[in-house]
Scaffold this motif. Structure first.
Motif, short mmCIF file in Angstrom:
data_model
loop_
_atom_site.label_atom_id
_atom_site.label_comp_id
_atom_site.label_asym_id
_atom_site.label_seq_id
_atom_site.Cartn_x
_atom_site.Cartn_y
_atom_site.Cartn_z
N SER A 230 -66.38 -63.57 89.74
CA SER A 230 -66.44 -64.43 90.92
C SER A 230 -67.89 -64.63 91.36
O SER A 230 -68.80 -63.93 90.90
CB SER A 230 -65.65 -63.82 92.07
N ALA A 231 -68.09 -65.55 92.26
CA ALA A 231 -69.39 -65.69 92.91
C ALA A 231 -69.61 -64.50 93.84
O ALA A 231 -68.65 -63.85 94.26
CB ALA A 231 -69.44 -67.01 93.68
N PRO A 232 -70.86 -64.16 94.18
CA PRO A 232 -71.11 -63.03 95.09
C PRO A 232 -70.41 -63.23 96.44
O PRO A 232 -70.41 -64.33 97.00
CB PRO A 232 -72.63 -63.05 95.25
N ILE A 233 -69.80 -62.15 96.92
CA ILE A 233 -69.16 -62.15 98.25
C ILE A 233 -69.87 -61.10 99.08
O ILE A 233 -69.72 -59.89 98.86
CB ILE A 233 -67.65 -61.83 98.15
N THR A 234 -70.67 -61.52 100.01
CA THR A 234 -71.54 -60.59 100.73
C THR A 234 -70.83 -59.84 101.85
O THR A 234 -71.23 -58.74 102.22
CB THR A 234 -72.73 -61.36 101.35
N ASP A 235 -69.77 -60.39 102.39
CA ASP A 235 -69.06 -59.74 103.50
C ASP A 235 -68.11 -58.68 102.97
O ASP A 235 -67.24 -58.96 102.14
CB ASP A 235 -68.29 -60.79 104.31
N LYS A 236 -68.25 -57.44 103.46
CA LYS A 236 -67.44 -56.32 102.96
C LYS A 236 -65.96 -56.51 103.25
O LYS A 236 -65.11 -56.26 102.40
CB LYS A 236 -67.92 -55.00 103.59
N ASP A 237 -65.62 -56.95 104.47
CA ASP A 237 -64.22 -57.16 104.82
C ASP A 237 -63.58 -58.24 103.95
O ASP A 237 -62.41 -58.13 103.55
CB ASP A 237 -64.09 -57.53 106.30
N GLU A 238 -64.37 -59.27 103.65
CA GLU A 238 -63.85 -60.33 102.80
C GLU A 238 -63.61 -59.83 101.38
O GLU A 238 -62.62 -60.19 100.73
CB GLU A 238 -64.82 -61.52 102.80
N ARG A 239 -64.51 -58.94 100.89
CA ARG A 239 -64.31 -58.37 99.55
C ARG A 239 -63.06 -57.51 99.52
O ARG A 239 -62.27 -57.55 98.57
CB ARG A 239 -65.53 -57.53 99.13
N THR A 240 -62.88 -56.70 100.58
CA THR A 240 -61.68 -55.86 100.65
C THR A 240 -60.42 -56.72 100.62
O THR A 240 -59.46 -56.42 99.91
CB THR A 240 -61.71 -55.01 101.93
N ASN A 241 -60.43 -57.79 101.41
CA ASN A 241 -59.28 -58.70 101.45
C ASN A 241 -59.03 -59.31 100.08
O ASN A 241 -57.88 -59.50 99.66
CB ASN A 241 -59.53 -59.79 102.49
N ALA A 242 -60.12 -59.59 99.33
CA ALA A 242 -59.97 -60.18 98.00
C ALA A 242 -59.28 -59.20 97.05
O ALA A 242 -58.35 -59.57 96.32
CB ALA A 242 -61.34 -60.57 97.45
N HIS A 243 -59.70 -57.94 97.07
CA HIS A 243 -59.08 -56.94 96.19
C HIS A 243 -57.61 -56.74 96.55
O HIS A 243 -56.75 -56.66 95.66
CB HIS A 243 -59.83 -55.61 96.32
N VAL A 244 -57.33 -56.65 97.85
CA VAL A 244 -55.95 -56.44 98.30
C VAL A 244 -55.08 -57.62 97.89
O VAL A 244 -53.95 -57.45 97.40
CB VAL A 244 -55.91 -56.22 99.82
N SER A 245 -55.58 -58.83 98.06
CA SER A 245 -54.80 -60.02 97.74
C SER A 245 -54.51 -60.11 96.25
O SER A 245 -53.40 -60.47 95.84
CB SER A 245 -55.55 -61.27 98.22
N LEU A 246 -55.50 -59.79 95.40
CA LEU A 246 -55.29 -59.85 93.96
C LEU A 246 -54.17 -58.91 93.52
O LEU A 246 -53.33 -59.25 92.69
CB LEU A 246 -56.59 -59.50 93.22
N ARG A 247 -54.15 -57.71 94.08
CA ARG A 247 -53.13 -56.74 93.67
C ARG A 247 -51.76 -57.09 94.22
O ARG A 247 -50.74 -56.77 93.62
CB ARG A 247 -53.56 -55.34 94.11
N ARG A 248 -51.75 -57.76 95.35
CA ARG A 248 -50.47 -58.18 95.92
C ARG A 248 -49.88 -59.37 95.15
O ARG A 248 -48.69 -59.40 94.86
CB ARG A 248 -50.65 -58.56 97.40
#
Length: 813
Positions: free
Chosen positions: A232-250
């Motif tokens: 992916s492109a860089p995601i600088t916001d930590k909360d947004e990265r966390t949401n990305a990981h959670v969403s992928l696994r869901r």
């Protein structure tokens, strides 16, 4: 009843201390037996039937609780803790904010349906709260969300690749995705999930991810490394990265895994189903061993730290009862959890708790299985909680069925006004003048022998006598255990009957197996002693038997002795000098450095003498932290005492120990006189070291007077229904539920008869009901750490005013 008190070093509870402490007529006059002397029998004298109030008053006197700051004020009586919702306690955080449970679950959203289901269970429990019955909450499932980390499955770090290499990988992944576009293996992604992916990764990367999952579905036999990852492109916001990981696994469970790279890009790669189970087990095992977080999960650093802090809300439960359950479910045990102070059983309490290396998702899942308890407001921090990490506690106390002097013959309106006048005067003086900072009755236990009596025998090195006192029981309890008749004057609980019977068997037959079979396991001290002494060759191994008691319980005994001495000396100091500061009074050094040096403590310089910027260390890195673990006190000179710079609220009294200063005045001499007397066990305040190291008391200091952190407030309520709830708990507020029988604003609801003017029409018998109305006083007060709410109420209500509700049979202790 054990009071809620946030202690800097709280006395751990004994097996049965949650029950009212006022049920035994306990003598605290100490004898000084020979080193190995023990009582001839383990039965305490049969106690006469007296009221709970009389027993409380008698015990208060025996543990040194005798004086009042404002003895001239009128007192009043009231029932404390008739319902556990009558005693609400919320921690005050070091920042000064009162802690409330705001959110349940791990996502910051209130799980209303789940809470309503648990509330129905709590409602059933409240209907039978006198015997503590509760209904088991069926566990509900939750998807355990994997969180990212920086380590591979084998523990090696993901190597950062140059930008050109990333471009090549992305191009190869794009080519493979294109080859699979027309395949039937495309994953089913809802419009909502697709929108989520687009918002997180953009349309191009989202299409690549879907193509990767399609390729995995098309070639299930391939290894993970055969599929090109998506970057992916860089995601600088930590909360947004966390949401990305959670969403992928869901969205794509058991298909892909993701990890944050050093440049804040997210690498998404294949996770074949046949490997996922073994991988998760390895990750779980790594976590249990205290290793790094598994591959595909956020590092503890990115989460915010290794320690998960959360808010614990509990109803009618001990802190250790809930923590013990959480420890069993997380496999870290009760010791893995930390908190700033223990909280009472009979009440509704809110406090912060921390645990190491646990995720919010897992704890939220476990929290759903709790009964009459809730956890939420999860946050990660770098440090856990320590005892005393709070500013104090806020209490919201309902006193029911209150009565006042000279209320006879007054009508309802006049009684309410009398109550307001009396309580208003008491509250005003209490807020300004404070109360004597006595240790409360719960510090001294609730059984046939008070904990301070055991403590003095330990300090006398009379270990056999200490054990005999721990195993003491009353004739009343034994008679009840052996009788089939029910004495309505004294009712003894089944546990207390079993305890008395088991200890009698041990005393008379030394049959440890039979005694342990009958003895409830909740009496851990008695159980461990009998278990040890019943083994071959250990019948007189007194110290070994005491070692089997948990350390915190052993220390509770000697700390109770220190508390007794402090209480008696505090009463002496108050009767002798009152609120006057005198020569020789002790004050804490760190609190009065500015007065001693004659200067005020200024802000640290930002630049040095050469104009260079000074970088001061963070508090946790500084070698000169203000919060030192050791407090030092010094005596005031005559000039200082008369200077007006010090007040009675600055004065401290020492707890006996080898590392404290005693007042160099007549109060210091009283310490020697008291401790060397029969009542004090014949001890020397200047000789508190013992060969058994943990019994060597270093001592400490405690303020003579305490006052609330802010001015008290109160309300006077009339009621007729004993089950009416006057206040809202955090769960009531969270669920927007109002207590039954109340309208908005907390006033009792009254159903009006339909009439021309809408007023309540008085029917026959209503006038009698009017006369039978009861009064409740609702107090809101904030106390600092190590201050007892029952001692504050004692000052407000005077002798015999606090009548603690008795929810259990306790007559045989």
């Amino acid at each position: 009843m054990a009071d809620v008190v946030a202690l800097e070093e709280p006395p751990p509870k004994r097996a049965k201390v949650e029950s009212p402490p006022s049920t035994a007529n306990v003598a605290s006059t100490f004898t000084k037996p020979s080193k190995d002397q023990a009582p001839n029998k383990s039965k305490a004298p049969t106690q006469p039937v007296t009221s709970n109030t009389d027993r409380d008053l008698e015990k208060e006197i025996k543990v040194g609780i005798t004086e009042y700051v404002c003895p001239e004020n009128s007192g009043f009586t009231g029932i404390l803790k008739q319902r556990y919702t009558d005693f609400l306690v919320n921690e005050i955080l070091p920042s000064g904010r009162v802690l409330h449970l705001k959110n349940l679950g791990d996502n910051g959203k209130t799980e209303k349906g789940n809470v309503e289901q648990k509330l129905s269970v709590s409602k059933q429990a409240s209907n039978v709260e006198q015997n503590g019955a509760a209904v088991e909450e069926p566990p509900t499932s939750i998807t355990q969300v994997d969180i990212e980390s920086k380590t591979e499955q084998n523990g090696s770090k993901v190597q950062e690749k140059p930008s050109s290499a990333r471009q090549d990988e992305a191009a190869e992944a794009e080519e493979e995705v294109k080859n699979d576009q027309d395949d039937d293996a495309a994953p089913q992604v809802s419009d909502e999930d697709l929108e989520t992916l687009h918002s997180l990764f953009g349309e191009k990367t989202s299409s690549d991810i879907i193509g990767l999952v399609k390729a995995i579905n098309k070639h299930p036999g391939r290894k993970a490394r055969d599929f090109k990852p998506v970057i992916s492109a860089p995601i600088t916001d930590k909360d947004e990265r966390t949401n990305a990981h959670v969403s992928l696994r869901r969205i794509f469970p058991d298909k892909i895994e993701s990890v944050t790279e050093q440049d804040q890009c997210i690498r998404i790669r294949a996770l074949p189903p046949r490997d996922s189970g073994r991988k998760r087990k390895r990750d779980y095992d790594d976590d249990r061993r205290g290793g790094q977080r598994g591959y595909g999960k956020l590092s503890w650093e990115e989460l915010g730290g290794e320690y998960l802090h959360f808010t614990l809300y509990k109803e009618n439960k001990d802190t250790m009862e809930v923590v013990g359950y959480l420890g069993s479910q997380t496999k870290v045990g009760a010791r893995g959890f930390q908190f700033a102070g223990t909280k009472d059983r009979r009440g509704v309490t809110v406090q912060r708790v921390s645990v190491k290396r646990q995720t919010a998702q897992r704890m939220a899942h476990i929290g759903r299985t709790l009964r009459q308890s809730y956890i939420g407001d999860f946050e990660h921090h770098h440090q856990g909680l320590e005892l005393g990490d709070l500013a104090g506690n806020e209490f919201l106390i309902t006193l029911r069925n209150c009565h006042f002097e000279n209320e006879g013959g007054l009508d309802s309106t006049q009684r309410v006004q009398l109550a307001k006048d009396v309580v208003s005067k008491a509250v005003k003086d209490f807020s300004e003048k404070g109360f004597i900072n006595y240790y409360g009755l719960q510090r001294f236990g609730s059984f046939a022998t008070s904990t301070d009596t055991v403590g003095v025998k330990l300090l006398q090195n009379n270990l056999r006598g200490a054990i005999a006192d721990i195993l003491l029981y009353t004739d009343t309890a034994l008679a009840a255990a052996n009788s089939t008749d029910i004495d309505t004057a004294i009712l003894v609980s089944q546990d207390d009957k079993a305890r008395a019977k088991a200890l009698d068997i041990w005393e008379t037959t030394k049959n440890g197996r039979e005694a342990l079979r009958i003895l409830p396991r909740k009496f851990s001290a008695e159980h461990n002693i009998i278990q040890h002494l019943s083994k071959k060759g250990r019948g007189k191994d007194w110290q070994g038997a005491l070692y089997q008691i948990p350390r915190n319980l052993r220390l509770m005994y000697v700390h109770a002795y220190q508390s007794l001495v402090w209480n008696v000396v505090a009463g002496k100091r108050w009767t002798r000098f009152g609120n006057k500061v005198v020569e020789g009074d002790l004050v804490l050094v760190h609190e009065h450095e500015a007065k001693e040096n004659g200067i005020s403590k200024g802000k640290a310089d930002d630049v040095d003498q050469d104009g260079d910027v000074v970088i001061n260390p963070a508090d946790e890195d500084s070698a000169f932290r203000e919060k030192d673990g050791f407090e030092r006190a010094r005596a005031l000179s005559k000039e200082e005492a008369e200077s007006g710079k010090y007040c009675v609220f600055d004065i401290v009294l020492p707890l006996p120990g080898f590392d404290v200063e005693y007042p160099p005045n007549e109060i210091g001499e009283f310490y020697k006189e008291l401790m060397k007397s029969e009542r004090g066990g014949g001890l020397d305040p200047h000789d508190m070291r013992r060969s058994w190291k943990e019994l060597s008391l270093s001592g400490g200091y405690r303020k003579l007077l305490a006052r609330p952190l802010k001015e008290l407030s109160f309300e006077v309520k009339e009621y007729t229904n004993d089950h009416e709830q006057f206040v809202e708990t955090d769960i009531d507020k969270l669920m927007k539920k109002k207590p039954k029988g109340q309208k908005e604003g907390g006033e009792p609801e009254v159903e009006a008869e339909k009439g021309s003017n809408g007023d309540v029409e008085m029917k026959e018998g209503d006038r009698e009901a009017e006369i039978q109305k009861k009064l409740a006083i609702i107090l809101k007060l904030q106390l600092g750490t190590s201050q007892y709410a029952t001692m504050a109420l004692r000052e407000l209500m005077k002798a015999g005013g606090v009548k603690i509700y008795q929810p259990e049979f306790i007559g045989g202790r």
